[in-house]
Design a protein around this motif. Structure first.
Motif, PDB file in Angstrom:
ATOM      1  N   CYS A  34      -3.142  12.752   5.011  1.00  0.00           N
ATOM      2  CA  CYS A  34      -2.731  12.260   6.166  1.00  0.00           C
ATOM      3  C   CYS A  34      -3.334  10.712   6.565  1.00  0.00           C
ATOM      4  O   CYS A  34      -2.570   9.752   6.994  1.00  0.00           O
ATOM      5  CB  CYS A  34      -2.926  13.043   7.354  1.00  0.00           C
TER       6      CYS A  34
ATOM      7  N   CYS B 144       3.758  12.375   9.188  1.00  0.00           N
ATOM      8  CA  CYS B 144       3.018  11.226   9.626  1.00  0.00           C
ATOM      9  C   CYS B 144       3.982  10.860  10.968  1.00  0.00           C
ATOM     10  O   CYS B 144       5.005  11.060  11.155  1.00  0.00           O
ATOM     11  CB  CYS B 144       3.326  10.052   8.559  1.00  0.00           C
TER      12      CYS B 144
ATOM     13  N   CYS C 262       2.070  15.532   5.058  1.00  0.00           N
ATOM     14  CA  CYS C 262       0.494  15.012   4.333  1.00  0.00           C
ATOM     15  C   CYS C 262      -0.370  16.012   4.458  1.00  0.00           C
ATOM     16  O   CYS C 262      -0.066  17.020   5.115  1.00  0.00           O
ATOM     17  CB  CYS C 262       0.291  13.668   5.074  1.00  0.00           C
TER      18      CYS C 262
ATOM     19  N   GLN D 221      -0.831  11.663  12.771  1.00  0.00           N
ATOM     20  CA  GLN D 221       0.231  12.593  12.328  1.00  0.00           C
ATOM     21  C   GLN D 221       0.273  13.667  13.242  1.00  0.00           C
ATOM     22  O   GLN D 221      -0.649  13.851  14.416  1.00  0.00           O
ATOM     23  CB  GLN D 221      -0.334  13.274  11.083  1.00  0.00           C
TER      24      GLN D 221
ATOM     25  N   CYS E 284      -0.259   8.185   6.385  1.00  0.00           N
ATOM     26  CA  CYS E 284       0.206   7.736   7.739  1.00  0.00           C
ATOM     27  C   CYS E 284      -0.361   6.219   8.193  1.00  0.00           C
ATOM     28  O   CYS E 284      -0.265   5.906   9.151  1.00  0.00           O
ATOM     29  CB  CYS E 284      -0.283   8.804   8.897  1.00  0.00           C
TER      30      CYS E 284
ATOM     31  N   GLU F 259       7.150   7.143   7.941  1.00  0.00           N
ATOM     32  CA  GLU F 259       6.968   7.993   9.215  1.00  0.00           C
ATOM     33  C   GLU F 259       8.065   9.174   8.796  1.00  0.00           C
ATOM     34  O   GLU F 259       8.978   9.243   8.164  1.00  0.00           O
ATOM     35  CB  GLU F 259       8.012   7.307  10.224  1.00  0.00           C
TER      36      GLU F 259
END
Ligand SMILES: *[C@@H]1O[C@H](CO)[C@@H](O)[C@H](O)[C@H]1NC(C)=O
Ligand SMILES: *[C@@H]1O[C@H](CO)[C@@H](O)[C@H](O)[C@H]1NC(C)=O
Ligand SMILES: *[C@@H]1O[C@H](CO)[C@@H](O)[C@H](O)[C@H]1NC(C)=O
Length: 299
Positions: free
Chosen positions: A254, A298, A244, A263, A258, A240
């Protein structure tokens, strides 16, 4: 790094990385060789006997950390946990590949730094090593001059220093699975230095029944989690808030970073010097440029 409540970090006195906290400090007295510096009992004597080499050992800690954090910048596990040494999170004590890497790189950086220190005369305990043998016979009127790194001394000092953590109070070698893993990976780190060109190979799981491992293979025995979510048990801090890249695939994207949580995007305005011109004599004039960066993190 903040340790979440409920985590029970192990303490590993003796991993040279712990010394990074002593950066930019002078080693002037043997009283500097204290447990509070993160050294293990058996390293204290080595420290007292080699006070002049200690700034080099500290330097190697910084190099090892920087290397690890650079190498894993785009990974979910990004080596941030080394910052809490000598306290270690579960990601670095369970016998995982991340642990294998961290032990290997700390050992490699130590040998490298000490060998260099020899060639520049930091200490009287070692000196110029032999120069590397030229691969092609040099021209007749060409002679190698200068100084090579004293790899032999670096290797033996590195081995003494790292393996001091793997000997018990009675002076016996520790034989737990984890100690054997750490010892092997320390050794792999040193090989990295010996065979300059070979990259450290990541990573070979320790298979049951196999007792011999190649000297360039890091060894681990515990599976790593995916490091997506925080989990005290595995030492994962989750992704978190990690930056990204949109529109790509694979590491650092991402999608991967994530773990499907998605994201959010935001913009960041940065100012930097640009269009610099050199004026004779003697100054440089720059403009200031403003850039708007579109970034993602993220959820
Ligand atoms: C060593 O001790 C001196 C004197 O107490 C202190 O100034 C210095 O910061 C210490 N160095 C380290 C690396 O702890
Ligand atoms: C590495 O991960 C940690 C934990 O998510 C984060 O706090 C830190 O900013 C990350 N470092 C880099 C260089 O991205
Ligand atoms: C940022 O996100 C919003 C909604 O989530 C989207 O409409 C927009 O196109 C995104 N901007 C960029 C630069 O990706």
């Amino acid at each position: 790094m903040v340790l979440n409540r409920g985590m029970h970090p192990g303490v590993c006195l003796g991993l040279t990385l712990a010394l990074y906290r002593r950066a930019h400090r002078a080693w002037t007295t043997t009283r500097n060789c204290s447990k509070s510096s993160g050294l293990a009992a058996r390293q204290l004597r080595l420290c007292r006997d080699n006070l002049d080499l200690m700034p080099t050992v500290v330097h190697s800690a910084l190099v090892g950390m920087e290397t690890c954090q650079n190498q894993f910048r785009d990974w979910r596990w990004n080596c941030s946990s080394v910052l809490s040494v000598p306290n270690l999170n579960n990601d670095l004590i369970r016998g995982t590949r991340e642990q294998a890497y961290v032990y290997g790189i700390s050992s490699a950086a130590l040998v490298h730094s000490v060998s260099r220190a020899c060639s520049i005369g930091v200490t009287t305990k070692c000196s110029c090593g032999p120069l590397p043998r030229p691969i092609d016979e040099p021209e007749k009127d060409f002679k190698w001059g200068g100084c090579g790194d004293d790899v032999k001394f670096g290797l033996s000092f590195g081995e003494q220093f790292t393996d001091a953590t793997l000997i018990n109070k009675k002076g016996k070698t520790k034989h737990s699975k984890k100690s054997m893993m750490n010892r092997h990976n320390f050794r792999v780190g040193r090989e990295v230095k010996r065979k300059r060109k070979k990259k450290m190979k990541i990573l070979v799981p320790k298979r049951r029944g196999r007792s011999q491992f190649r000297s360039d293979e890091l060894v681990y025995y515990e599976r790593s989690p995916d490091y997506c979510k925080p989990d005290a048990k595995t030492g994962s801090v989750g992704t978190e808030g990690r930056q990204c890249t949109m529109g790509t695939r694979g590491r650092g994207s991402c999608a991967s970073m994530c773990c499907g949580r998605g994201q959010y995007n935001y913009t960041q305005v940065i100012t930097e010097r640009c269009g610099c011109k050199y004026f004779w004599c003697c100054y440089v004039k720059c403009k200031t440029c403003t850039k708007v960066l579109k970034l993602n993190r993220c959820r």
